[in-house]
Design an enzyme around this catalytic site. Sequence first.
Site, PDB file in Angstrom:
ATOM      1  N   ASP A 108       0.762  -1.157   0.008  1.00  0.00           N
ATOM      2  CA  ASP A 108       0.137   0.113   0.127  1.00  0.00           C
ATOM      3  C   ASP A 108       0.753   1.390   0.033  1.00  0.00           C
ATOM      4  O   ASP A 108       0.301   2.336  -0.498  1.00  0.00           O
ATOM      5  CB  ASP A 108      -0.944   0.182   1.218  1.00  0.00           C
ATOM      6  CG  ASP A 108      -1.977  -1.138   1.164  1.00  0.00           C
ATOM      7  OD1 ASP A 108      -1.670  -1.973   0.356  1.00  0.00           O
ATOM      8  OD2 ASP A 108      -2.852  -1.054   2.104  1.00  0.00           O
TER       9      ASP A 108
ATOM     10  N   ASP B   1      -2.197   5.769  -3.194  1.00  0.00           N
ATOM     11  CA  ASP B   1      -1.648   4.665  -2.454  1.00  0.00           C
ATOM     12  C   ASP B   1      -0.832   3.940  -3.395  1.00  0.00           C
ATOM     13  O   ASP B   1      -1.170   3.818  -4.541  1.00  0.00           O
ATOM     14  CB  ASP B   1      -2.652   3.911  -1.897  1.00  0.00           C
ATOM     15  CG  ASP B   1      -3.323   4.014  -0.520  1.00  0.00           C
ATOM     16  OD1 ASP B   1      -3.020   5.355  -0.234  1.00  0.00           O
ATOM     17  OD2 ASP B   1      -4.109   3.459  -0.046  1.00  0.00           O
TER      18      ASP B   1
ATOM     19  N   HIS C  95      -7.047   0.280  -4.531  1.00  0.00           N
ATOM     20  CA  HIS C  95      -6.388  -0.737  -4.835  1.00  0.00           C
ATOM     21  C   HIS C  95      -6.424  -1.672  -5.820  1.00  0.00           C
ATOM     22  O   HIS C  95      -7.525  -2.239  -5.795  1.00  0.00           O
ATOM     23  CB  HIS C  95      -5.644  -1.573  -3.562  1.00  0.00           C
ATOM     24  CG  HIS C  95      -5.076  -0.479  -2.472  1.00  0.00           C
ATOM     25  ND1 HIS C  95      -5.062  -0.991  -1.223  1.00  0.00           N
ATOM     26  CD2 HIS C  95      -5.048   0.516  -2.263  1.00  0.00           C
ATOM     27  CE1 HIS C  95      -4.755  -0.112  -0.387  1.00  0.00           C
ATOM     28  NE2 HIS C  95      -4.661   0.857  -1.207  1.00  0.00           N
TER      29      HIS C  95
ATOM     30  N   ASP D 260      -4.976  -4.342  -6.832  1.00  0.00           N
ATOM     31  CA  ASP D 260      -4.743  -5.668  -7.182  1.00  0.00           C
ATOM     32  C   ASP D 260      -5.543  -6.909  -6.657  1.00  0.00           C
ATOM     33  O   ASP D 260      -5.457  -7.803  -6.381  1.00  0.00           O
ATOM     34  CB  ASP D 260      -3.243  -5.699  -6.331  1.00  0.00           C
ATOM     35  CG  ASP D 260      -3.424  -5.183  -4.920  1.00  0.00           C
ATOM     36  OD1 ASP D 260      -4.364  -4.658  -4.614  1.00  0.00           O
ATOM     37  OD2 ASP D 260      -2.364  -5.349  -4.160  1.00  0.00           O
TER      38      ASP D 260
ATOM     39  N   CYS E 169      -0.821  -7.705  -1.440  1.00  0.00           N
ATOM     40  CA  CYS E 169      -0.745  -6.654  -0.398  1.00  0.00           C
ATOM     41  C   CYS E 169       0.299  -6.684   0.292  1.00  0.00           C
ATOM     42  O   CYS E 169       0.915  -5.761   0.884  1.00  0.00           O
ATOM     43  CB  CYS E 169      -2.052  -6.623   0.063  1.00  0.00           C
ATOM     44  SG  CYS E 169      -3.524  -6.586  -0.814  1.00  0.00           S
TER      45      CYS E 169
HETATM   46  N1  GLY Z   1      -9.921  -3.367  -2.386  1.00  0.00           N
HETATM   47  C1  GLY Z   1      -9.591  -4.534  -2.693  1.00  0.00           C
HETATM   48  C2  GLY Z   1     -10.920  -5.248  -2.423  1.00  0.00           C
HETATM   49  O1  GLY Z   1     -11.425  -5.464  -1.230  1.00  0.00           O
HETATM   50  O2  GLY Z   1     -11.627  -6.026  -3.265  1.00  0.00           O
END
Ligand code: GLY
Length: 374
Positions: A108, A195, A244, A246, A350
């Site tokens: 992150d 991030d 995020h 990923d 992560c």
């Molecule tokens: N941001 C990652 C998820 O919870 O899908």
Amino acid sequence: MNKTVVSSWNDFDPLKHVIVGRADFTCIPPSELATEAKVPEDSDMRGMWGPRPQHTVELANEKLAGLVNLLEQRDIRVDRPEPIQWNQEVITPDFTTGSMFGCMPPRDVLLTVGKEILSAPMSFRCRYWEYLAYHGLMQRYFDEDPGFRWEQAPRPRLTDAAYQNGYFDEITIAERLKRTAALDFVTTEHEPLFDAADVLRIGKDLFCQHGLTTNRRGMQWLQRHYPDHRVHAVNFPGDPYPIHIDATFVPLRPGLIMNNPNRRLPDAQRRIFKANDWEVIDAAQPAHDTPPPLCYSSVWLSMNVLILDHKTVVAEASEVHQLEQLDKLGFEVLPLAFRDAYPFGGGLHCATGDVLREGSCEDYFPNQVAGTQI
Ligand code: GLY
């Protein structure tokens, strides 16, 4: 031990040296504008804050140790951060908040681009000091690798001007989806914010998810900071909590990406992949209906895999559909129990930060098309 060499340009070339996070002292931070927007209304985390229960910390550390063990058995060097006591107030001239977060997910905060590791200007106030857990490692890399660039994006001030007040107050999921699809996020454009986990590195091209934690100014800063790269803005309608990239858009090897089928990359943004013969496939369905207790992330951590090289991937052991899909794609799949670590900041990708992968900065997208570039 050999001296450190820092270099990584993507998520799929052979991994040689990596940072794996630690769960010690991790807190559920008190509510703040940025976390309000991220924590689902029906989450068991609503209204809770403080140190996470010790037995869950121990379980998470056990799973992280399992990952370290798997990597070391494959001769991949592993470093660990130094957790600080996260249960301390954060006080700056601009804000205070009751506790910090943790250092389980290095991904992150640390962005590795070539010979540089950059600490990101994160938008959660509780994460303001998180980079300190990696300071000792960065100092060591700096001493051992004369080419290592130890960098930090401009520290954000995170005053109230950085956020939309009342964003997402008592709205339905359908309304949330409308707002995120319209690129209306809790963070404003007051200052650059991103991030590191919103930045997907594919050689010369950096694809950044515009979402709750990364704004346009953050991407503009990245483009100016990396003038030899092309920075692209992407977004994924269908995600009510877009942070995020990923668990949404995951490259598996050169020419192949898996996309979360509930969060499809819009056609206009897909064109660059088509124009360069990259295949974008739907990821397999998660095996679970719900995330584990006290978890920020969704069930789509199923696709948050760690790629060791073009043929080898580590995936969560209970994610039977994802394991099967990767197997059919020709990977050697290494299943690893990791769900107990999810609540501490995410999945296998992560929980890691690249130090060294073989390979160089390739141009995988020579045919640029209009639509995404900053
Ligand atoms: N941001 C990652 C998820 O919870 O899908």
